[in-house]
Design a protein around this motif. Structure first.
Motif, short mmCIF file in Angstrom:
data_model
loop_
_atom_site.label_atom_id
_atom_site.label_comp_id
_atom_site.label_asym_id
_atom_site.label_seq_id
_atom_site.Cartn_x
_atom_site.Cartn_y
_atom_site.Cartn_z
N GLN A 108 0.84 -1.21 0.00
CA GLN A 108 0.00 0.00 0.00
C GLN A 108 0.87 1.26 0.00
OE1 GLN A 108 -3.33 0.32 2.68
NE2 GLN A 108 -3.52 -1.89 2.92
N LEU A 109 1.95 1.23 0.78
CA LEU A 109 2.82 2.41 0.86
C LEU A 109 3.53 2.65 -0.48
CD1 LEU A 109 4.25 1.77 4.43
CD2 LEU A 109 2.74 3.67 3.76
N THR A 110 4.05 1.58 -1.08
CA THR A 110 4.70 1.71 -2.38
C THR A 110 3.73 2.25 -3.42
OG1 THR A 110 6.17 -0.12 -1.84
CG2 THR A 110 5.95 0.42 -4.16
N ASN A 111 2.51 1.72 -3.38
CA ASN A 111 1.49 2.16 -4.34
C ASN A 111 1.10 3.62 -4.13
OD1 ASN A 111 -0.71 1.69 -6.34
ND2 ASN A 111 -1.99 2.07 -4.54
N LEU A 112 0.92 4.01 -2.88
CA LEU A 112 0.59 5.40 -2.58
C LEU A 112 1.67 6.33 -3.13
CD1 LEU A 112 -0.94 7.71 -1.14
CD2 LEU A 112 0.25 7.05 0.97
N ARG A 113 2.93 5.94 -2.94
CA ARG A 113 4.03 6.81 -3.39
C ARG A 113 4.02 6.97 -4.90
NH1 ARG A 113 7.80 3.56 0.85
NH2 ARG A 113 7.00 4.61 2.72
N ARG A 114 3.74 5.90 -5.65
CA ARG A 114 3.75 6.05 -7.12
C ARG A 114 2.57 6.91 -7.58
NH1 ARG A 114 2.44 -0.20 -9.27
NH2 ARG A 114 0.43 -0.38 -8.22
N ASN A 115 1.44 6.78 -6.90
CA ASN A 115 0.29 7.62 -7.24
C ASN A 115 0.55 9.09 -6.91
OD1 ASN A 115 -2.56 6.12 -7.98
ND2 ASN A 115 -1.20 4.74 -6.87
N LEU A 116 1.17 9.36 -5.77
CA LEU A 116 1.50 10.75 -5.41
C LEU A 116 2.48 11.34 -6.41
CD1 LEU A 116 1.82 10.55 -1.49
CD2 LEU A 116 0.01 11.69 -2.81
N ARG A 117 3.44 10.53 -6.81
CA ARG A 117 4.42 11.00 -7.79
C ARG A 117 3.73 11.36 -9.12
NH1 ARG A 117 9.52 13.10 -8.06
NH2 ARG A 117 9.29 13.80 -10.20
N LEU A 118 2.77 10.53 -9.52
CA LEU A 118 2.03 10.79 -10.76
C LEU A 118 1.20 12.07 -10.63
CD1 LEU A 118 1.32 9.78 -13.61
CD2 LEU A 118 -0.47 8.35 -12.57
N ALA A 119 0.65 12.30 -9.45
CA ALA A 119 -0.12 13.54 -9.23
C ALA A 119 0.80 14.75 -9.39
CB ALA A 119 -0.76 13.52 -7.84
N LEU A 120 1.96 14.67 -8.80
CA LEU A 120 2.91 15.79 -8.90
C LEU A 120 3.35 15.99 -10.35
CD1 LEU A 120 4.75 17.92 -7.62
CD2 LEU A 120 6.40 16.10 -7.14
N ASP A 121 3.64 14.90 -11.04
CA ASP A 121 4.13 14.99 -12.42
C ASP A 121 3.07 15.53 -13.38
OD1 ASP A 121 6.56 14.00 -11.62
OD2 ASP A 121 6.24 11.97 -12.38
N THR A 122 1.80 15.21 -13.14
CA THR A 122 0.73 15.63 -14.05
C THR A 122 0.07 16.94 -13.61
OG1 THR A 122 -0.88 14.30 -12.83
CG2 THR A 122 0.15 13.28 -14.76
N GLY A 123 0.29 17.34 -12.34
CA GLY A 123 -0.42 18.51 -11.82
C GLY A 123 -1.89 18.24 -11.60
N LYS A 124 -2.25 16.95 -11.48
CA LYS A 124 -3.64 16.56 -11.21
C LYS A 124 -3.71 16.04 -9.77
CE LYS A 124 -4.48 15.69 -16.11
NZ LYS A 124 -4.97 14.80 -17.17
N PRO A 125 -4.68 16.50 -8.98
CA PRO A 125 -4.68 16.19 -7.55
C PRO A 125 -4.89 14.70 -7.28
CG PRO A 125 -6.75 17.23 -8.17
CD PRO A 125 -5.85 17.32 -9.37
N ALA A 126 -4.27 14.22 -6.21
CA ALA A 126 -4.45 12.83 -5.77
C ALA A 126 -5.76 12.72 -4.99
CB ALA A 126 -3.28 12.40 -4.90
#
Ligand SMILES: [Zn+2]
Length: 276
Positions: A108-126
């Motif tokens: 879950q922690l690894t998955n959360l981190r990749r999703n947060l990274r994608l939010a930052l990279d796309t500028g779309k909120p998590a």
């Protein structure tokens, strides 16, 4: 009343047979925006189809904590590509579930981190799901640690999001000081029918002080039916029950709350395609 549903799984199988009827009923109830969040590869694909077919719907793509251990690298790469679509306005739902633990917590922690990274990279909120077992707050505390470790509230996120919320706590559950901490990081908070359940009493306090431009409501359909809605399948029209509860907690007229809800939605989930 003007309404939004910031989190509605119309991409669930249970809506396959009659989604057009459900949408018509939602429209007749006053809903102007519905965000359809994916939770795994298949549901993200379905969210994209729905948002493509109905111009007033938005999609989000990401991996739910329940599915953290089930989405492989190829699946994740597909989701990351889909995140760039104009119909996708957010990343998720993702987060942590320390109550049911359908995926192991390290996953879950690894998955959360990749999703947060994608939010930052796309500028779309998590879009963040966070639950702990009854009477506990370890999930919420871990989520706060992860947000801070990811730099939320810092300069990189400020550059990507400006004044917009970098994330949304969906279906809020937790203590008052946790709500204050996520608001301090700039997040938005969304309330669902969960607020009516035993043990969720702090939510009423929280609903009274969330800034209006970061205040959202949702159904989390087909789950979390509020009082009055069918337990078998919640539907977007029932967001009016939770919106009325929010208005009561804030001691405002429900009709007056509507424009704020629409404004908070558009500010949190701006989109590049026209809204009909
Ligand atoms: Zn959900």
């Amino acid at each position: 009343m003007r309404l939004v549903d910031s989190h509605c799984h119309l991409n669930a199988d249970r809506f396959d047979a009659d989604v057009a009827d459900v949408l018509e009923q939602a429209r007749n109830t006053g809903l102007e925006r519905i965000l359809v969040p994916g939770w795994n590869v298949r549901s993200c694909d379905r969210a994209l189809v729905l948002a493509g077919e109905h111009a007033w719907l938005d999609a989000s793509v990401g991996v739910h904590p329940h599915d953290a251990a089930k989405v492989d690298d190829a699946g994740w790469q597909g989701i990351a590509r889909a995140a760039l679509e104009s119909t996708v306005v957010a990343i998720g739902e993702t987060g942590l579930d320390y109550d049911r633990v359908f995926s192991p917590i390290p996953d879950q922690l690894t998955n959360l981190r990749r999703n947060l990274r994608l939010a930052l990279d796309t500028g779309k909120p998590a879009i963040l799901h966070c639950r702990s077992s009854a009477g506990r707050r370890d999930g919420q505390d871990a989520l706060l640690d992860e947000l801070r470790a990811a730099g939320v509230g810092g300069s990189a996120w400020a550059a990507a999001f400006g004044e917009r919320p970098p994330a949304v706590i969906h279906s809020f559950s937790g203590p008052v000081d946790y709500a204050q901490a996520v608001l301090d990081l700039g997040l938005a908070i969304s309330f669902s029918g969960l607020v009516f359940r035993r043990g969720e009493e702090p939510s009423r306090d929280v609903a009274s002080f969330v800034p209006p431009e970061r205040l959202l409501v949702e159904t989390d359909s087909p789950f979390l039916a509020p009082p009055g809605a069918p337990r078998s399948r919640n539907e977007p029209e029932w967001v009016r029950v939770t919106a009325a509860w929010v208005a009561d907690a804030r001691a405002v007229d429900p009709e007056a709350l509507g424009p704020d809800l629409v404004g908070a939605y558009d500010r949190t989930f701006p989109r590049s395609r026209p809204r009909l």
